[in-house]
Design a protein around this motif. Sequence first.
Motif, PDB file in Angstrom:
ATOM      1  N   ILE A 112     102.703  29.244  68.978  1.00  0.00           N
ATOM      2  CA  ILE A 112     104.050  29.702  69.305  1.00  0.00           C
ATOM      3  C   ILE A 112     104.554  30.651  68.230  1.00  0.00           C
ATOM      4  N   GLU A 113     104.306  30.304  66.978  1.00  0.00           N
ATOM      5  CA  GLU A 113     104.722  31.180  65.884  1.00  0.00           C
ATOM      6  C   GLU A 113     104.010  32.525  65.965  1.00  0.00           C
ATOM      7  N   ALA A 114     102.724  32.507  66.291  1.00  0.00           N
ATOM      8  CA  ALA A 114     101.971  33.758  66.414  1.00  0.00           C
ATOM      9  C   ALA A 114     102.516  34.613  67.546  1.00  0.00           C
ATOM     10  N   SER A 115     102.885  33.971  68.650  1.00  0.00           N
ATOM     11  CA  SER A 115     103.444  34.701  69.780  1.00  0.00           C
ATOM     12  C   SER A 115     104.750  35.383  69.394  1.00  0.00           C
ATOM     13  N   MET A 116     105.598  34.661  68.660  1.00  0.00           N
ATOM     14  CA  MET A 116     106.858  35.242  68.213  1.00  0.00           C
ATOM     15  C   MET A 116     106.613  36.390  67.232  1.00  0.00           C
ATOM     16  N   ASP A 117     105.629  36.218  66.333  1.00  0.00           N
ATOM     17  CA  ASP A 117     105.326  37.267  65.357  1.00  0.00           C
ATOM     18  C   ASP A 117     104.834  38.538  66.025  1.00  0.00           C
ATOM     19  N   LEU A 118     104.181  38.390  67.186  1.00  0.00           N
ATOM     20  CA  LEU A 118     103.668  39.546  67.916  1.00  0.00           C
ATOM     21  C   LEU A 118     104.712  40.197  68.806  1.00  0.00           C
ATOM     22  N   GLY A 119     105.942  39.708  68.747  1.00  0.00           N
ATOM     23  CA  GLY A 119     107.039  40.364  69.454  1.00  0.00           C
ATOM     24  C   GLY A 119     107.439  39.747  70.775  1.00  0.00           C
ATOM     25  N   ALA A 120     106.846  38.638  71.160  1.00  0.00           N
ATOM     26  CA  ALA A 120     107.214  37.992  72.428  1.00  0.00           C
ATOM     27  C   ALA A 120     108.533  37.259  72.265  1.00  0.00           C
ATOM     28  N   ASP A 121     109.367  37.309  73.301  1.00  0.00           N
ATOM     29  CA  ASP A 121     110.612  36.547  73.261  1.00  0.00           C
ATOM     30  C   ASP A 121     110.347  35.116  73.723  1.00  0.00           C
ATOM     31  N   GLY A 122     111.413  34.307  73.767  1.00  0.00           N
ATOM     32  CA  GLY A 122     111.256  32.899  74.118  1.00  0.00           C
ATOM     33  C   GLY A 122     110.671  32.688  75.497  1.00  0.00           C
ATOM     34  N   LEU A 123     111.133  33.470  76.477  1.00  0.00           N
ATOM     35  CA  LEU A 123     110.651  33.312  77.848  1.00  0.00           C
ATOM     36  C   LEU A 123     109.180  33.706  77.961  1.00  0.00           C
ATOM     37  N   GLN A 124     108.806  34.793  77.318  1.00  0.00           N
ATOM     38  CA  GLN A 124     107.409  35.228  77.366  1.00  0.00           C
ATOM     39  C   GLN A 124     106.493  34.221  76.670  1.00  0.00           C
ATOM     40  N   THR A 125     106.963  33.668  75.554  1.00  0.00           N
ATOM     41  CA  THR A 125     106.167  32.663  74.847  1.00  0.00           C
ATOM     42  C   THR A 125     105.961  31.429  75.712  1.00  0.00           C
ATOM     43  N   PHE A 126     107.017  31.010  76.391  1.00  0.00           N
ATOM     44  CA  PHE A 126     106.879  29.840  77.260  1.00  0.00           C
ATOM     45  C   PHE A 126     105.932  30.134  78.413  1.00  0.00           C
ATOM     46  N   ARG A 127     106.048  31.323  78.994  1.00  0.00           N
ATOM     47  CA  ARG A 127     105.252  31.646  80.180  1.00  0.00           C
ATOM     48  C   ARG A 127     103.775  31.826  79.853  1.00  0.00           C
ATOM     49  N   TYR A 128     103.463  32.513  78.756  1.00  0.00           N
ATOM     50  CA  TYR A 128     102.081  32.886  78.488  1.00  0.00           C
ATOM     51  C   TYR A 128     101.380  31.978  77.475  1.00  0.00           C
ATOM     52  N   VAL A 129     102.137  31.198  76.693  1.00  0.00           N
ATOM     53  CA  VAL A 129     101.520  30.357  75.667  1.00  0.00           C
ATOM     54  C   VAL A 129     101.734  28.872  75.942  1.00  0.00           C
ATOM     55  N   VAL A 130     103.001  28.482  76.099  1.00  0.00           N
ATOM     56  CA  VAL A 130     103.306  27.060  76.239  1.00  0.00           C
ATOM     57  C   VAL A 130     102.898  26.531  77.610  1.00  0.00           C
ATOM     58  N   LEU A 131     103.319  27.217  78.670  1.00  0.00           N
ATOM     59  CA  LEU A 131     103.077  26.715  80.029  1.00  0.00           C
ATOM     60  C   LEU A 131     101.597  26.538  80.352  1.00  0.00           C
ATOM     61  N   PRO A 132     100.705  27.475  79.992  1.00  0.00           N
ATOM     62  CA  PRO A 132      99.282  27.229  80.287  1.00  0.00           C
ATOM     63  C   PRO A 132      98.728  25.978  79.605  1.00  0.00           C
ATOM     64  N   ASN A 133      99.295  25.605  78.454  1.00  0.00           N
ATOM     65  CA  ASN A 133      98.809  24.435  77.730  1.00  0.00           C
ATOM     66  C   ASN A 133      99.366  23.123  78.280  1.00  0.00           C
ATOM     67  N   ILE A 134     100.546  23.168  78.891  1.00  0.00           N
ATOM     68  CA  ILE A 134     101.144  21.929  79.386  1.00  0.00           C
ATOM     69  C   ILE A 134     101.104  21.839  80.905  1.00  0.00           C
ATOM     70  N   ALA A 135     100.537  22.843  81.585  1.00  0.00           N
ATOM     71  CA  ALA A 135     100.596  22.898  83.046  1.00  0.00           C
ATOM     72  C   ALA A 135      99.952  21.684  83.695  1.00  0.00           C
ATOM     73  N   THR A 136      98.758  21.293  83.229  1.00  0.00           N
ATOM     74  CA  THR A 136      98.075  20.162  83.865  1.00  0.00           C
ATOM     75  C   THR A 136      98.839  18.855  83.616  1.00  0.00           C
ATOM     76  N   ALA A 137      99.455  18.732  82.432  1.00  0.00           N
ATOM     77  CA  ALA A 137     100.243  17.527  82.153  1.00  0.00           C
ATOM     78  C   ALA A 137     101.467  17.462  83.064  1.00  0.00           C
ATOM     79  N   LEU A 138     102.110  18.617  83.292  1.00  0.00           N
ATOM     80  CA  LEU A 138     103.267  18.638  84.184  1.00  0.00           C
ATOM     81  C   LEU A 138     102.851  18.351  85.625  1.00  0.00           C
ATOM     82  N   LEU A 139     101.721  18.918  86.040  1.00  0.00           N
ATOM     83  CA  LEU A 139     101.245  18.679  87.398  1.00  0.00           C
ATOM     84  C   LEU A 139     100.912  17.208  87.602  1.00  0.00           C
ATOM     85  N   ALA A 140     100.235  16.625  86.614  1.00  0.00           N
ATOM     86  CA  ALA A 140      99.897  15.203  86.707  1.00  0.00           C
ATOM     87  C   ALA A 140     101.154  14.342  86.694  1.00  0.00           C
TER      88      ALA A 140
END
Length: 271
Positions: A167-195
């Motif tokens: 998440i820190e790397a995503s922010m350092d590369l210029g992504a905002d909060g929504l982009q970080t959630f969509r491209y970094v956080v959500l792919p990592n938690i998607a299966t847990a949310l689906l389950a």
Amino acid sequence: MRSDRSQRTPLGLKIAAACGLLFLHLPILLIFVYAFTTEERSYQWPPPGLTTQWFAVTWNRPDVWEALSLSVRVACISTVIALVLGTLCAAAVSRTKFFGRETISLLVILPIALPGIITGIALRSAFSLADIPFSFWTIVLGHATFCVVVVYNNAVARFRRTSGSMIEASMDLGADGLQTFRYVVLPNIATALLAGGMLAFALSFDEVIVTTFTAGQQQTLPIWMLEELIRPRQRPVTNVVAMVVVLVTLLPILLAYYLTRDGDQIAGSGK
């Protein structure tokens, strides 16, 4: 050879495990058998005959379809509410530090730890004090209280295994909060949310106790089954519906297990 022998499961443990599985699942198998019986008014064993006529009878019962429709709608909306609230709570508890964090975590999981009758009485009293008439939405609110817990437990565990450095790397590369959630956080938690969502759906679909206190005159499918057993009309119809409920709730649970069995392999978890 000695190591192979030492790793073999003792015969007594195998027998005990088999007996435990039979004790748990034999009643479910009996429900499946009685769905095909030719006896209409009693549970006679062995069944005098086998037939599939009760499936057609069940299909043509409008009260079954009304109860099924209500259960599915309640479960779907409760699951959506649980996904939103459970994910937000899990993100707040796992990714930030603040005063009272552990207390909030306890309060979130408390509804599923309490006996269902306590939760039902509390909700009914709250609705009565607020002059809220019993309706579809009171059932949804009642179910969402414990569905949130299922999603929260899955999401918070996955959040804690997800590396904060990504998440820190995503922010350092210029992504905002929504982009970080969509491209970094959500792919990592998607299966847990689906389950968690599928488990919440299954939990809501077959809930009885809380529904009894929040439904008023409405009948979800489990409430319909309970009343049919008290005042039986065509007993095998109830068994056919029970078989459908077993299948509807079993499939999401199996899929949730399949999705989360490799949950330790999270991107960045070793960093």
